[in-house]
Design a protein around this motif. Sequence first.
Motif, PDB file in Angstrom:
ATOM      1  N   PRO A 182      27.457 -37.716  -5.033  1.00 17.13           N
ATOM      2  CA  PRO A 182      26.939 -37.992  -3.684  1.00 17.13           C
ATOM      3  C   PRO A 182      26.272 -36.780  -3.033  1.00 17.13           C
ATOM      4  O   PRO A 182      25.264 -36.929  -2.333  1.00 17.13           O
ATOM      5  CB  PRO A 182      28.201 -38.416  -2.920  1.00 17.13           C
ATOM      6  N   THR A 183      26.806 -35.583  -3.275  1.00 14.96           N
ATOM      7  CA  THR A 183      26.198 -34.375  -2.725  1.00 14.96           C
ATOM      8  C   THR A 183      24.820 -34.143  -3.336  1.00 14.96           C
ATOM      9  O   THR A 183      23.853 -33.828  -2.622  1.00 14.96           O
ATOM     10  CB  THR A 183      27.097 -33.154  -2.986  1.00 14.96           C
ATOM     11  N   LEU A 184      24.706 -34.297  -4.650  1.00  9.42           N
ATOM     12  CA  LEU A 184      23.415 -34.126  -5.314  1.00  9.42           C
ATOM     13  C   LEU A 184      22.391 -35.130  -4.787  1.00  9.42           C
ATOM     14  O   LEU A 184      21.239 -34.770  -4.505  1.00  9.42           O
ATOM     15  CB  LEU A 184      23.577 -34.285  -6.825  1.00  9.42           C
ATOM     16  N   ARG A 185      22.811 -36.383  -4.633  1.00  8.30           N
ATOM     17  CA  ARG A 185      21.877 -37.404  -4.143  1.00  8.30           C
ATOM     18  C   ARG A 185      21.439 -37.118  -2.710  1.00  8.30           C
ATOM     19  O   ARG A 185      20.270 -37.329  -2.356  1.00  8.30           O
ATOM     20  CB  ARG A 185      22.523 -38.788  -4.251  1.00  8.30           C
ATOM     21  N   GLN A 186      22.362 -36.637  -1.896  1.00  8.40           N
ATOM     22  CA  GLN A 186      22.019 -36.351  -0.510  1.00  8.40           C
ATOM     23  C   GLN A 186      21.043 -35.179  -0.410  1.00  8.40           C
ATOM     24  O   GLN A 186      20.122 -35.205   0.404  1.00  8.40           O
ATOM     25  CB  GLN A 186      23.297 -36.056   0.279  1.00  8.40           C
ATOM     26  N   LEU A 187      21.242 -34.166  -1.223  1.00  3.57           N
ATOM     27  CA  LEU A 187      20.309 -33.036  -1.215  1.00  3.57           C
ATOM     28  C   LEU A 187      18.939 -33.450  -1.759  1.00  3.57           C
ATOM     29  O   LEU A 187      17.897 -33.038  -1.234  1.00  3.57           O
ATOM     30  CB  LEU A 187      20.874 -31.884  -2.036  1.00  3.57           C
ATOM     31  N   ASP A 201      28.837 -27.207   0.570  1.00  5.21           N
ATOM     32  CA  ASP A 201      29.778 -27.241  -0.543  1.00  5.21           C
ATOM     33  C   ASP A 201      29.555 -28.481  -1.390  1.00  5.21           C
ATOM     34  O   ASP A 201      28.896 -29.443  -0.970  1.00  5.21           O
ATOM     35  CB  ASP A 201      31.218 -27.181  -0.027  1.00  5.21           C
ATOM     36  N   ALA A 202      30.144 -28.476  -2.576  1.00  8.66           N
ATOM     37  CA  ALA A 202      29.878 -29.509  -3.560  1.00  8.66           C
ATOM     38  C   ALA A 202      30.559 -30.831  -3.260  1.00  8.66           C
ATOM     39  O   ALA A 202      30.354 -31.810  -3.976  1.00  8.66           O
ATOM     40  CB  ALA A 202      30.306 -29.022  -4.946  1.00  8.66           C
ATOM     41  N   ASP A 203      31.371 -30.888  -2.196  1.00 10.75           N
ATOM     42  CA  ASP A 203      32.010 -32.144  -1.797  1.00 10.75           C
ATOM     43  C   ASP A 203      31.536 -32.582  -0.414  1.00 10.75           C
ATOM     44  O   ASP A 203      32.199 -33.372   0.246  1.00 10.75           O
ATOM     45  CB  ASP A 203      33.534 -32.007  -1.815  1.00 10.75           C
ATOM     46  N   CYS A 204      30.376 -32.078   0.012  1.00 11.37           N
ATOM     47  CA  CYS A 204      29.875 -32.345   1.358  1.00 11.37           C
ATOM     48  C   CYS A 204      28.559 -33.110   1.314  1.00 11.37           C
ATOM     49  O   CYS A 204      27.828 -33.061   0.327  1.00 11.37           O
ATOM     50  CB  CYS A 204      29.681 -31.034   2.116  1.00 11.37           C
ATOM     51  N   LEU A 205      28.263 -33.790   2.425  1.00 13.09           N
ATOM     52  CA  LEU A 205      27.062 -34.616   2.517  1.00 13.09           C
ATOM     53  C   LEU A 205      26.210 -34.162   3.697  1.00 13.09           C
ATOM     54  O   LEU A 205      26.440 -34.578   4.835  1.00 13.09           O
ATOM     55  CB  LEU A 205      27.443 -36.094   2.691  1.00 13.09           C
ATOM     56  N   PRO A 206      25.212 -33.317   3.467  1.00 15.90           N
ATOM     57  CA  PRO A 206      24.308 -32.938   4.556  1.00 15.90           C
ATOM     58  C   PRO A 206      23.480 -34.134   5.026  1.00 15.90           C
ATOM     59  O   PRO A 206      23.011 -34.934   4.198  1.00 15.90           O
ATOM     60  CB  PRO A 206      23.411 -31.873   3.916  1.00 15.90           C
ATOM     61  N   ARG A 207      23.326 -34.260   6.329  1.00 15.77           N
ATOM     62  CA  ARG A 207      22.484 -35.331   6.861  1.00 15.77           C
ATOM     63  C   ARG A 207      21.064 -35.163   6.340  1.00 15.77           C
ATOM     64  O   ARG A 207      20.641 -34.047   6.010  1.00 15.77           O
ATOM     65  CB  ARG A 207      22.513 -35.304   8.396  1.00 15.77           C
ATOM     66  N   LEU A 208      20.309 -36.253   6.275  1.00 13.02           N
ATOM     67  CA  LEU A 208      19.017 -36.213   5.612  1.00 13.02           C
ATOM     68  C   LEU A 208      18.000 -35.300   6.292  1.00 13.02           C
ATOM     69  O   LEU A 208      17.010 -34.910   5.674  1.00 13.02           O
ATOM     70  CB  LEU A 208      18.450 -37.633   5.495  1.00 13.02           C
ATOM     71  N   ASP A 209      18.237 -34.933   7.549  1.00 13.09           N
ATOM     72  CA  ASP A 209      17.337 -33.995   8.222  1.00 13.09           C
ATOM     73  C   ASP A 209      17.899 -32.573   8.244  1.00 13.09           C
ATOM     74  O   ASP A 209      17.407 -31.716   8.987  1.00 13.09           O
ATOM     75  CB  ASP A 209      17.047 -34.460   9.655  1.00 13.09           C
ATOM     76  N   ARG A 264      28.452 -27.964 -14.642  1.00  9.56           N
ATOM     77  CA  ARG A 264      27.086 -27.496 -14.883  1.00  9.56           C
ATOM     78  C   ARG A 264      26.240 -28.592 -15.533  1.00  9.56           C
ATOM     79  O   ARG A 264      25.098 -28.834 -15.121  1.00  9.56           O
ATOM     80  CB  ARG A 264      27.101 -26.249 -15.755  1.00  9.56           C
ATOM     81  N   ALA A 265      26.781 -29.224 -16.546  1.00  8.49           N
ATOM     82  CA  ALA A 265      26.016 -30.241 -17.276  1.00  8.49           C
ATOM     83  C   ALA A 265      25.638 -31.403 -16.367  1.00  8.49           C
ATOM     84  O   ALA A 265      24.536 -31.953 -16.472  1.00  8.49           O
ATOM     85  CB  ALA A 265      26.824 -30.740 -18.472  1.00  8.49           C
ATOM     86  N   VAL A 266      26.550 -31.792 -15.481  1.00  6.28           N
ATOM     87  CA  VAL A 266      26.272 -32.901 -14.559  1.00  6.28           C
ATOM     88  C   VAL A 266      25.112 -32.542 -13.634  1.00  6.28           C
ATOM     89  O   VAL A 266      24.185 -33.336 -13.422  1.00  6.28           O
ATOM     90  CB  VAL A 266      27.530 -33.240 -13.731  1.00  6.28           C
ATOM     91  N   ILE A 267      25.139 -31.338 -13.087  1.00  5.25           N
ATOM     92  CA  ILE A 267      24.084 -30.907 -12.164  1.00  5.25           C
ATOM     93  C   ILE A 267      22.754 -30.790 -12.893  1.00  5.25           C
ATOM     94  O   ILE A 267      21.709 -31.265 -12.405  1.00  5.25           O
ATOM     95  CB  ILE A 267      24.454 -29.565 -11.511  1.00  5.25           C
ATOM     96  N   GLU A 268      22.760 -30.167 -14.055  1.00  2.00           N
ATOM     97  CA  GLU A 268      21.518 -29.965 -14.789  1.00  2.00           C
ATOM     98  C   GLU A 268      20.920 -31.296 -15.240  1.00  2.00           C
ATOM     99  O   GLU A 268      19.686 -31.469 -15.209  1.00  2.00           O
ATOM    100  CB  GLU A 268      21.771 -29.046 -15.979  1.00  2.00           C
ATOM    101  N   ALA A 269      21.757 -32.253 -15.625  1.00  3.24           N
ATOM    102  CA  ALA A 269      21.247 -33.566 -16.035  1.00  3.24           C
ATOM    103  C   ALA A 269      20.619 -34.289 -14.842  1.00  3.24           C
ATOM    104  O   ALA A 269      19.564 -34.925 -14.968  1.00  3.24           O
ATOM    105  CB  ALA A 269      22.377 -34.403 -16.631  1.00  3.24           C
TER     106      ALA A 269
END
Length: 271
Positions: A34-39, A109-117, A61-66
């Motif tokens: 979810p953090t990767l998708r939000q970023l 952080d890797a468990d956080c969800l930044p707002r889209l703006d 690492r592999a998850v992020i790079e993929a």
Amino acid sequence: MRDAGAAERAAARDTAGTLAVIVPVFNEASGIGPTLRQLAAQRNADFDAIFVDNGSTDGSRAVIEAFAAERGLHRWRVIDEPQKGTGAAADTGMRLAIAAGATMLARTDADCLPRLDWTARIRRALTPTREGGLGLELVAGLLVPRHDEGLGPVQRAALTGAVRVADAFGVLRPANNGPEFHGPYVMAAGCNVAITASMYIGSGGFPRTAIEDLHEDRALVNAVRRLTGRIARRNDVVVRGSSRRVQAWGLKNTLLWYKDHAYRPDHVDIR
């Protein structure tokens, strides 16, 4: 043939300043999606992303790079920092970003969800006033609970209230007051803070300490306050934070943890 559009975009970045987002990571392979998708979905995608793997053993690492490869996110990268601690991990990422030319730095952080703006608001806050920004040197964003971790509305409201109490305590805390400081104290959660590159270097940056030894976000804020008053809480810079620590320890013990580690469990690496 040279891509004229790419050249124009590069020139615009040089004029506006380069933003880098730093994300410490420790054993987040199963939950970082979810953090990767939000970023990746940020409305202002003009930023570099540096994920700092802090000794993960689960294939983070592999998850992020993929994910980055699948989305064509060429400005995302993963680096390693073996020294334990979010402070050390964040500092390594920040300094690498500065060496690569970043003029503005943001951390979540890797468990956080930044707002889209989120990145757009940070860029505006840190941009000098002469260029249409707010001219801040450090931004303390608003931290609110995630909605997808099983907490009900009452629990989320209680957690939000607890963050405000902790913020008020920080303002009154004697160690956060004195003639050496420029401007009032603001609580800057490590998962939602942004700073100019020049101020990061000038202040010494995040202490490279273990998470149980020092609250590195508070140390950074006070180091910056010794140099400038151009810091502010910005409630329009929003990150939804994880409630994993509260669910593991309870609200009371979590508050005690943030109060100079008055509560210290055997296992503290809940990020």
